[in-house]
Design a protein around this motif. Sequence first.
Motif, PDB file in Angstrom:
ATOM      1  N   THR A 230      76.163-124.197 -13.696  1.00 16.53           N
ATOM      2  CA  THR A 230      75.557-125.431 -14.208  1.00 16.53           C
ATOM      3  C   THR A 230      74.900-126.204 -13.070  1.00 16.53           C
ATOM      4  OG1 THR A 230      77.146-125.598 -16.037  1.00 16.53           O
ATOM      5  CG2 THR A 230      76.009-127.620 -15.377  1.00 16.53           C
ATOM      6  N   LEU A 231      75.580-126.285 -11.931  1.00 15.75           N
ATOM      7  CA  LEU A 231      75.011-126.986 -10.782  1.00 15.75           C
ATOM      8  C   LEU A 231      73.797-126.247 -10.235  1.00 15.75           C
ATOM      9  CD1 LEU A 231      75.144-129.329  -8.812  1.00 15.75           C
ATOM     10  CD2 LEU A 231      76.726-127.970  -7.403  1.00 15.75           C
ATOM     11  N   ALA A 232      73.917-124.920 -10.087  1.00 14.06           N
ATOM     12  CA  ALA A 232      72.788-124.144  -9.555  1.00 14.06           C
ATOM     13  C   ALA A 232      71.562-124.268 -10.451  1.00 14.06           C
ATOM     14  CB  ALA A 232      73.195-122.686  -9.396  1.00 14.06           C
ATOM     15  N   LYS A 233      71.764-124.261 -11.755  1.00 11.88           N
ATOM     16  CA  LYS A 233      70.638-124.405 -12.681  1.00 11.88           C
ATOM     17  C   LYS A 233      69.933-125.740 -12.479  1.00 11.88           C
ATOM     18  CE  LYS A 233      69.500-124.489 -17.633  1.00 11.88           C
ATOM     19  NZ  LYS A 233      70.035-124.365 -19.008  1.00 11.88           N
ATOM     20  N   SER A 234      70.713-126.781 -12.163  1.00  9.38           N
ATOM     21  CA  SER A 234      70.124-128.120 -12.002  1.00  9.38           C
ATOM     22  C   SER A 234      69.194-128.202 -10.804  1.00  9.38           C
ATOM     23  CB  SER A 234      71.240-129.165 -11.867  1.00  9.38           C
ATOM     24  OG  SER A 234      71.842-129.121 -10.572  1.00  9.38           O
ATOM     25  N   TRP A 235      69.320-127.287  -9.847  1.00 11.43           N
ATOM     26  CA  TRP A 235      68.477-127.332  -8.655  1.00 11.43           C
ATOM     27  C   TRP A 235      67.035-126.947  -8.939  1.00 11.43           C
ATOM     28  CZ3 TRP A 235      72.476-123.824  -5.771  1.00 11.43           C
ATOM     29  CH2 TRP A 235      73.610-124.579  -5.441  1.00 11.43           C
ATOM     30  N   VAL A 236      66.850-125.981  -9.851  1.00  9.18           N
ATOM     31  CA  VAL A 236      65.519-125.388 -10.063  1.00  9.18           C
ATOM     32  C   VAL A 236      64.581-126.414 -10.710  1.00  9.18           C
ATOM     33  CG1 VAL A 236      64.222-123.515 -11.130  1.00  9.18           C
ATOM     34  CG2 VAL A 236      66.554-123.107 -10.284  1.00  9.18           C
ATOM     35  N   GLY A 237      63.495-126.701 -10.029  1.00 15.81           N
ATOM     36  CA  GLY A 237      62.559-127.699 -10.492  1.00 15.81           C
ATOM     37  C   GLY A 237      62.908-129.099 -10.031  1.00 15.81           C
ATOM     38  N   ASP A 238      64.064-129.257  -9.387  1.00 18.08           N
ATOM     39  CA  ASP A 238      64.475-130.559  -8.862  1.00 18.08           C
ATOM     40  C   ASP A 238      64.459-130.516  -7.341  1.00 18.08           C
ATOM     41  OD1 ASP A 238      65.538-133.054  -8.359  1.00 18.08           O
ATOM     42  OD2 ASP A 238      67.558-132.556  -9.035  1.00 18.08           O
ATOM     43  N   ILE A 239      65.492-129.951  -6.717  1.00 18.04           N
ATOM     44  CA  ILE A 239      65.495-129.844  -5.256  1.00 18.04           C
ATOM     45  C   ILE A 239      64.996-128.476  -4.795  1.00 18.04           C
ATOM     46  CG2 ILE A 239      67.340-131.533  -4.993  1.00 18.04           C
ATOM     47  CD1 ILE A 239      69.270-129.171  -4.486  1.00 18.04           C
ATOM     48  N   SER A 240      64.806-127.564  -5.725  1.00 21.88           N
ATOM     49  CA  SER A 240      64.271-126.227  -5.418  1.00 21.88           C
ATOM     50  C   SER A 240      63.028-125.995  -6.249  1.00 21.88           C
ATOM     51  CB  SER A 240      65.310-125.139  -5.744  1.00 21.88           C
ATOM     52  OG  SER A 240      66.518-125.364  -5.061  1.00 21.88           O
ATOM     53  N   PRO A 241      61.990-125.372  -5.680  1.00 24.36           N
ATOM     54  CA  PRO A 241      60.769-125.119  -6.457  1.00 24.36           C
ATOM     55  C   PRO A 241      61.015-124.078  -7.548  1.00 24.36           C
ATOM     56  CG  PRO A 241      60.673-123.978  -4.353  1.00 24.36           C
ATOM     57  CD  PRO A 241      61.905-124.841  -4.307  1.00 24.36           C
ATOM     58  N   LEU A 391      75.319-109.155 -13.233  1.00 26.24           N
ATOM     59  CA  LEU A 391      75.495-110.490 -12.668  1.00 26.24           C
ATOM     60  C   LEU A 391      74.166-111.149 -12.377  1.00 26.24           C
ATOM     61  CD1 LEU A 391      77.227-112.765 -11.566  1.00 26.24           C
ATOM     62  CD2 LEU A 391      77.398-111.525  -9.386  1.00 26.24           C
ATOM     63  N   PHE A 392      73.293-110.473 -11.643  1.00 34.54           N
ATOM     64  CA  PHE A 392      72.056-111.164 -11.280  1.00 34.54           C
ATOM     65  C   PHE A 392      71.129-111.369 -12.472  1.00 34.54           C
ATOM     66  CE2 PHE A 392      70.659-106.869  -9.373  1.00 34.54           C
ATOM     67  CZ  PHE A 392      69.653-106.592 -10.304  1.00 34.54           C
ATOM     68  N   ASP A 393      71.180-110.483 -13.469  1.00 31.89           N
ATOM     69  CA  ASP A 393      70.352-110.697 -14.662  1.00 31.89           C
ATOM     70  C   ASP A 393      70.815-111.925 -15.443  1.00 31.89           C
ATOM     71  OD1 ASP A 393      68.522-108.671 -14.320  1.00 31.89           O
ATOM     72  OD2 ASP A 393      69.617-107.213 -15.529  1.00 31.89           O
ATOM     73  N   ARG A 394      72.136-112.043 -15.652  1.00 28.76           N
ATOM     74  CA  ARG A 394      72.660-113.186 -16.410  1.00 28.76           C
ATOM     75  C   ARG A 394      72.444-114.490 -15.644  1.00 28.76           C
ATOM     76  NH1 ARG A 394      72.885-111.587 -21.610  1.00 28.76           N
ATOM     77  NH2 ARG A 394      74.181-109.707 -21.883  1.00 28.76           N
ATOM     78  N   VAL A 395      72.670-114.459 -14.334  1.00 30.00           N
ATOM     79  CA  VAL A 395      72.496-115.675 -13.542  1.00 30.00           C
ATOM     80  C   VAL A 395      71.021-116.078 -13.491  1.00 30.00           C
ATOM     81  CG1 VAL A 395      72.690-116.672 -11.220  1.00 30.00           C
ATOM     82  CG2 VAL A 395      74.574-115.318 -12.170  1.00 30.00           C
ATOM     83  N   HIS A 396      70.133-115.104 -13.371  1.00 30.47           N
ATOM     84  CA  HIS A 396      68.705-115.408 -13.359  1.00 30.47           C
ATOM     85  C   HIS A 396      68.283-116.019 -14.688  1.00 30.47           C
ATOM     86  CE1 HIS A 396      64.309-114.721 -13.139  1.00 30.47           C
ATOM     87  NE2 HIS A 396      64.499-114.884 -11.845  1.00 30.47           N
ATOM     88  N   GLY A 397      68.872-115.522 -15.769  1.00 27.32           N
ATOM     89  CA  GLY A 397      68.577-116.107 -17.077  1.00 27.32           C
ATOM     90  C   GLY A 397      68.980-117.566 -17.151  1.00 27.32           C
ATOM     91  N   VAL A 398      70.099-117.911 -16.539  1.00 28.37           N
ATOM     92  CA  VAL A 398      70.537-119.305 -16.491  1.00 28.37           C
ATOM     93  C   VAL A 398      69.577-120.139 -15.653  1.00 28.37           C
ATOM     94  CG1 VAL A 398      72.309-120.859 -15.586  1.00 28.37           C
ATOM     95  CG2 VAL A 398      72.985-118.840 -16.886  1.00 28.37           C
ATOM     96  N   LEU A 399      69.256-119.659 -14.452  1.00 25.84           N
ATOM     97  CA  LEU A 399      68.394-120.419 -13.552  1.00 25.84           C
ATOM     98  C   LEU A 399      67.007-120.659 -14.147  1.00 25.84           C
ATOM     99  CD1 LEU A 399      69.207-118.720 -10.109  1.00 25.84           C
ATOM    100  CD2 LEU A 399      70.195-120.813 -11.051  1.00 25.84           C
ATOM    101  N   ASP A 406      77.045-121.451 -21.024  1.00 19.77           N
ATOM    102  CA  ASP A 406      78.194-120.913 -21.757  1.00 19.77           C
ATOM    103  C   ASP A 406      77.899-119.530 -22.317  1.00 19.77           C
ATOM    104  OD1 ASP A 406      79.891-122.995 -21.280  1.00 19.77           O
ATOM    105  OD2 ASP A 406      79.461-124.046 -23.153  1.00 19.77           O
ATOM    106  N   GLN A 407      76.741-119.371 -22.910  1.00 21.33           N
ATOM    107  CA  GLN A 407      76.363-118.081 -23.493  1.00 21.33           C
ATOM    108  C   GLN A 407      76.260-117.003 -22.418  1.00 21.33           C
ATOM    109  OE1 GLN A 407      72.727-118.082 -25.882  1.00 21.33           O
ATOM    110  NE2 GLN A 407      72.260-116.004 -25.207  1.00 21.33           N
ATOM    111  N   ALA A 408      75.618-117.334 -21.301  1.00 21.82           N
ATOM    112  CA  ALA A 408      75.426-116.346 -20.242  1.00 21.82           C
ATOM    113  C   ALA A 408      76.757-115.909 -19.639  1.00 21.82           C
ATOM    114  CB  ALA A 408      74.518-116.927 -19.151  1.00 21.82           C
ATOM    115  N   VAL A 409      77.672-116.839 -19.431  1.00 21.88           N
ATOM    116  CA  VAL A 409      78.956-116.495 -18.827  1.00 21.88           C
ATOM    117  C   VAL A 409      79.786-115.642 -19.781  1.00 21.88           C
ATOM    118  CG1 VAL A 409      81.134-117.419 -17.954  1.00 21.88           C
ATOM    119  CG2 VAL A 409      78.974-118.516 -17.328  1.00 21.88           C
ATOM    120  N   THR A 410      79.794-115.991 -21.051  1.00 19.40           N
ATOM    121  CA  THR A 410      80.523-115.192 -22.039  1.00 19.40           C
ATOM    122  C   THR A 410      79.949-113.784 -22.127  1.00 19.40           C
ATOM    123  OG1 THR A 410      81.070-117.151 -23.350  1.00 19.40           O
ATOM    124  CG2 THR A 410      81.184-115.022 -24.472  1.00 19.40           C
ATOM    125  N   GLU A 411      78.634-113.680 -22.159  1.00 20.57           N
ATOM    126  CA  GLU A 411      77.985-112.367 -22.245  1.00 20.57           C
ATOM    127  C   GLU A 411      78.203-111.554 -20.973  1.00 20.57           C
ATOM    128  OE1 GLU A 411      73.971-113.362 -23.245  1.00 20.57           O
ATOM    129  OE2 GLU A 411      74.412-113.485 -25.406  1.00 20.57           O
TER     130      GLU A 411
END
Length: 424
Positions: A230-241, A391-399, A406-411
Motif C-alpha cells: 500500500t505504501l509502495a503504491k502511494s509513491w508512484v506518481g507522487d514521489i516517484s515518476p 511476485l514481481f507480476d503481482r507487485v507490478h500490477g499493484v504499483l 488486497d486482491q493482488a496479495v490474495t492472488e
Amino acid sequence: MQRLKAALPAALLMLCSGLPALANAANLTISCGAVGAELQLCKEAVEAWSKQTGHSVEVVSTPNSATERLSFYQQILSAQSADIDIIQIDVVWPGMLANHLLDLHEVLPANATQGYFQAQLDNATVDGRLVSMPWFTDSGLLYYRKDLLEKHGKPVPQTWDELTTTARSIQQAEREAGNANLWGYVFQGRAYEGLTCNALEWIGSQPGGGLIDAQGNIQVDSPATRTALTLAKSWVGDISPRGVLNYTEEEGRGVFQSSNALFMRNWPYAWALVQSPESAIKGQVGIAPLPKGGENGSHASTLGGWGLSVSRYSAEPKLAGELVAYLTSAQQQKRRALVGAYNPVIESLYEDPELLAAMPYYSQLRTILDAGVMRPAAITADRYPRVSNALFDRVHGVLSGEAPVDQAVTELGSDLKRIKRRNW
C-alpha cells in the motif's frame, strides 16, 4: 552455431547475430558484465589474461535485465551449445542451471576457494558440486543526497514512512524553488527480478513480513505485505515518476546521477559511478541501510551477487577454469572493488587498507550484509523463477494501479500454493 540459432527466439538471436562461427572465433568465449562499468572491467581483465597466456577470448554482452539474461543462458545451455564457455550467473541460479555446469573442483587449483565467504561457497554448491565461483556480492542500499538533506534540515530516514514524508517535503520545496525535475525516490519498478528484490525488502522490513520461510511455508498473504505494498503504491506518481514502472538499475541511476532524485535504492556498484568525475552529484551522495517498516520493523536488504561458471559443453573446460581462477583472484577482486565498487567475496579484502580508504561504507556494508534477506531460491529450487515471476507480476500490477492491494496479495498467495503443489 546453427544449433544455437535454432534454439533462440528472434529477440535473442538478434543479440547473438554478431557472433562468428565457433571454428573462426577465439579460443574461449565468456559472457560477463551488463550493468554499469561491469562489462568494461571484464573486458580489461580478460585482455590482461590474454596477454599473459597468449590465448584469445571473445566477450559476449548480455541484456541488462537479469530475467532476460537467465532466459538467454537457458536457451544456450538447453541446446548443449559450445558457443559460450563461461557464463556469469546470479546467486539464485545455481540450482536451476547446475545440470549444465561443470564442477569447478575439477578444473580449479586446489586452494582456489581459500578465504572466500563460506556462505557464498555453500550457495554455489549443488549436491557437492561447485557449479559457480563467487565473484562479487551485492546488497540493496539507500543512496541519498547529503546536500539536499542538509539544506532542508532533514535527517537520513530510518523508516519507509519517514522516507515518504521527507521525499515529498523536499521534492515540493525544490520544485517551488525552480528545480522542476526533482523526484523524491527512484527504485527498480519494472516487472523483472529487480522488482522482486525491492518487494522482498519492503515486505521483509515490516514486522512479521516475509514471502516464504526457511521451512518452505508460504507467508506472503499477511497484513505486513498489505502494509508494504500500500505504501509502495502511494509513491508512484507522487514521489516517484510514473516511469519508475519501467526502471531497472540503470534507469534509476541515470535519474539520480543527473541530480533529479533525492533518494535511490540500488546496489553497491552505483557508488563508483555517482562519485565519478563526470557525475553531476559527485561528493554530494551518502549511503545508508534501507529503511525499516516502522519502529518495530527491521532494516531488510536483499542479498545478491554473481559468480562465474563453466558450461559442461565447453570444448576447453580446463582453459576456461584457468580464466575463471584469474578473474576471481584476490588481485582482480580488489581491482574491481577499487574501480567499480564491486564488493569482494574474499573476507580478508574487507580489511585491506587501500580498500577501506576508498570505500568508506565498508564497515556499514558488513552490518547490512549480516541483516540481509535471501531470496527463497534454495527452498524453491527450480521453481524459483516461477515464484519470482509471480511476485514481481503481482507487485507490478499493484504499483501500476491495475490491481487493488488486497486482491493482488490474495492472488499471490494462491499463485505460490499452485507453484508449490505438495512440496517445493
